[in-house]
Design an enzyme around this catalytic site. Structure first.
Site, PDB file in Angstrom:
ATOM      1  CB  SER A 145      -0.870   0.022   1.265  1.00  0.00           C
ATOM      2  OG  SER A 145      -1.488   1.290   1.424  1.00  0.00           O
ATOM      3  CE1 TYR A 158      -4.026  -2.426   5.189  1.00  0.00           C
ATOM      4  CE2 TYR A 158      -3.465  -0.103   4.936  1.00  0.00           C
ATOM      5  CZ  TYR A 158      -3.833  -1.312   4.383  1.00  0.00           C
ATOM      6  OH  TYR A 158      -3.993  -1.424   3.021  1.00  0.00           O
ATOM      7  CE  LYS A 162      -1.612  -3.860   3.037  1.00  0.00           C
ATOM      8  NZ  LYS A 162      -1.774  -4.940   2.059  1.00  0.00           N
TER       9      LYS A 162
HETATM   10  P1  NAP Z   1     -11.953  -5.319  -0.277  1.00  0.00           P
HETATM   11  O1  NAP Z   1     -12.618  -4.708  -1.457  1.00  0.00           O
HETATM   12  O2  NAP Z   1     -12.517  -5.054   1.070  1.00  0.00           O
HETATM   13  O3  NAP Z   1     -11.860  -6.900  -0.559  1.00  0.00           O
HETATM   14  C1  NAP Z   1     -11.434  -7.704   0.418  1.00  0.00           C
HETATM   15  C2  NAP Z   1     -11.359  -9.154  -0.090  1.00  0.00           C
HETATM   16  O4  NAP Z   1     -10.537  -9.828   0.813  1.00  0.00           O
HETATM   17  C3  NAP Z   1     -12.692  -9.869  -0.097  1.00  0.00           C
HETATM   18  O5  NAP Z   1     -12.712 -10.770  -1.181  1.00  0.00           O
HETATM   19  C4  NAP Z   1     -12.673 -10.631   1.240  1.00  0.00           C
HETATM   20  O6  NAP Z   1     -13.560 -11.739   1.136  1.00  0.00           O
HETATM   21  C5  NAP Z   1     -11.185 -11.006   1.304  1.00  0.00           C
HETATM   22  N1  NAP Z   1     -10.578 -11.237   2.619  1.00  0.00           N
HETATM   23  C6  NAP Z   1     -10.597 -10.443   3.702  1.00  0.00           C
HETATM   24  N2  NAP Z   1      -9.862 -10.985   4.705  1.00  0.00           N
HETATM   25  C7  NAP Z   1      -9.353 -12.144   4.224  1.00  0.00           C
HETATM   26  C8  NAP Z   1      -8.520 -13.170   4.772  1.00  0.00           C
HETATM   27  N3  NAP Z   1      -8.065 -13.103   6.035  1.00  0.00           N
HETATM   28  N4  NAP Z   1      -8.175 -14.223   3.997  1.00  0.00           N
HETATM   29  C9  NAP Z   1      -8.628 -14.305   2.722  1.00  0.00           C
HETATM   30  N5  NAP Z   1      -9.432 -13.386   2.154  1.00  0.00           N
HETATM   31  C10 NAP Z   1      -9.788 -12.309   2.894  1.00  0.00           C
HETATM   32  O7  NAP Z   1     -10.407  -4.880  -0.154  1.00  0.00           O
HETATM   33  P2  NAP Z   1      -9.430  -4.235  -1.247  1.00  0.00           P
HETATM   34  O8  NAP Z   1      -9.530  -2.774  -1.150  1.00  0.00           O
HETATM   35  O9  NAP Z   1      -9.657  -4.896  -2.558  1.00  0.00           O
HETATM   36  O10 NAP Z   1      -8.005  -4.633  -0.654  1.00  0.00           O
HETATM   37  C11 NAP Z   1      -7.206  -5.646  -1.264  1.00  0.00           C
HETATM   38  C12 NAP Z   1      -5.750  -5.372  -0.933  1.00  0.00           C
HETATM   39  O11 NAP Z   1      -5.389  -4.078  -1.407  1.00  0.00           O
HETATM   40  C13 NAP Z   1      -5.403  -5.385   0.548  1.00  0.00           C
HETATM   41  O12 NAP Z   1      -4.129  -5.955   0.712  1.00  0.00           O
HETATM   42  C14 NAP Z   1      -5.343  -3.920   0.911  1.00  0.00           C
HETATM   43  O13 NAP Z   1      -4.499  -3.666   2.012  1.00  0.00           O
HETATM   44  C15 NAP Z   1      -4.747  -3.367  -0.371  1.00  0.00           C
HETATM   45  N6  NAP Z   1      -4.953  -1.929  -0.554  1.00  0.00           N
HETATM   46  C16 NAP Z   1      -6.199  -1.414  -0.711  1.00  0.00           C
HETATM   47  C17 NAP Z   1      -6.334  -0.025  -0.887  1.00  0.00           C
HETATM   48  C18 NAP Z   1      -7.675   0.627  -1.110  1.00  0.00           C
HETATM   49  O14 NAP Z   1      -7.740   1.862  -1.080  1.00  0.00           O
HETATM   50  N7  NAP Z   1      -8.740  -0.112  -1.329  1.00  0.00           N
HETATM   51  C19 NAP Z   1      -5.208   0.792  -0.873  1.00  0.00           C
HETATM   52  C20 NAP Z   1      -3.948   0.232  -0.692  1.00  0.00           C
HETATM   53  C21 NAP Z   1      -3.832  -1.143  -0.537  1.00  0.00           C
HETATM   54  P3  NAP Z   1     -14.116 -12.551   2.451  1.00  0.00           P
HETATM   55  O15 NAP Z   1     -14.826 -11.551   3.283  1.00  0.00           O
HETATM   56  O16 NAP Z   1     -14.986 -13.627   1.873  1.00  0.00           O
HETATM   57  O17 NAP Z   1     -12.895 -13.098   3.104  1.00  0.00           O
END
Ligand code: NAP
Length: 257
Positions: A145, A158, A162
């Site tokens: 991130s 968090y 990262k």
């Molecule tokens: P999201 O839309 O909330 O999606 C989360 C996904 O993760 C869902 O499919 C959820 O499904 C699954 N999940 C959650 N905990 C889990 C676990 N312990 N084991 C396996 N699956 C799990 O999140 P996102 O924004 O796409 O984030 C994905 C990645 O991008 C993360 O690493 C996050 O830190 C990173 N990121 C996101 C942002 C942002 O702004 N969105 C920015 C920087 C980095 P279930 O509930 O069925 O498990």
């Protein structure tokens, strides 16, 4: 999709039933890969599978809570049973259960965050290496991130997890290279998913305000697809001389020189 760089490859993407992971799985499939998707809840796996089936992708889904070692083992076992090999691993799962001043983050939250975001990522990579090393041109992508470069005040623990992933990606370069595997990362900025809903909810105006508050030069939040295209590049042969790097996908938010 006119670019089909991943025909013949098998990919495993964690946390891929929604958000960035879902978009990564979709993009890799569009480029010709066979993809294994997973997340904690069977219902979510089923829903994602339905969506993928409509696009006629060759995709398999299973439950995997990344911090459960038995789930990680099953994920890899089922990948091999279904497709016979593994070329690409994308470690995407992360949680952020605590919100507020870092000094108020309880020990239980630190444990959970590091268990899922860092320890599980390391062990999944370690467990996948015996399969990845058998394939020519295999590679790993770790989803970090922008907060790993510049900690975000309200999600301090968090952010530190990262930063640890940026280090993990570097620490694994040589051990992976010895086995012919490249390892890279992406560092998304603020991306429109459920995870960051509080930051963009409220329409285009909130979206723009959030982006400018975060110092985003492009003045908007990003999309999951914009992260997925960076991953597709990193796992493709187009990135054959790229390893140990993390690509920032953040519309010009301050990161590193
Ligand atoms: P999201 O839309 O909330 O999606 C989360 C996904 O993760 C869902 O499919 C959820 O499904 C699954 N999940 C959650 N905990 C889990 C676990 N312990 N084991 C396996 N699956 C799990 O999140 P996102 O924004 O796409 O984030 C994905 C990645 O991008 C993360 O690493 C996050 O830190 C990173 N990121 C996101 C942002 C942002 O702004 N969105 C920015 C920087 C980095 P279930 O509930 O069925 O498990």
């Amino acid at each position: 999709m006119s670019v089909r760089r991943l025909v013949g490859k098998v990919a495993c993407v964690t946390a891929s039933t929604d958000g960035i992971g879902f978009a990564i799985a979709r993009r890799l499939a569009q480029e010709g890969a066979r993809v294994v998707i997973s997340s904690r809840k069977q219902d979510n796996v089923n829903k994602a599978m339905e969506a993928f089936k409509k696009e006629n992708f060759d995709i398999y889904g299973t439950v995997c809570h990344v911090s459960k070692s038995e789930d990680r083992k099953r994920l890899l076992d089922e990948t091999i049973q279904k497709y016979g090999k593994l070329d690409i691993l994308v470690s995407n799962a992360a949680i952020s259960p605590s919100f507020g001043n870092i000094l108020d983050t309880p020990e239980s939250a630190w444990d959970k965050i590091f268990d899922v975001n860092v320890k599980a990522a390391f062990f999944l990579i370690k467990e996948a290496i015996p399969y990845l090393e058998k394939q020519k041109g295999s590679s790993i992508v770790v989803v970090s991130s922008i907060a790993g470069y510049t900690p975000m005040e309200l999600i301090g623990a968090y952010s530190v997890s990262k930063t640890a992933l940026l280090g993990l990606t570097k620490a694994l370069v040589n051990p992976c290279q010895e086995k012919g595997i490249r390892i890279n990362g992406i560092a998304p900025g603020i991306i429109k998913t459920k995870f960051s809903k509080a930051l963009w909810e409220g329409g285009e105006d909130t979206d723009t305000k959030t982006a400018s508050f975060a110092g985003c030069a492009m003045g908007r939040v990003g999309t999951s697809e914009e992260c997925a295209s960076a991953v597709a590049f990193l796992v493709s042969n187009d990135a054959s001389y790229v390893t140990g790097e993390t690509i920032v996908v953040a519309g010009g938010m301050p990161s590193h020189l």
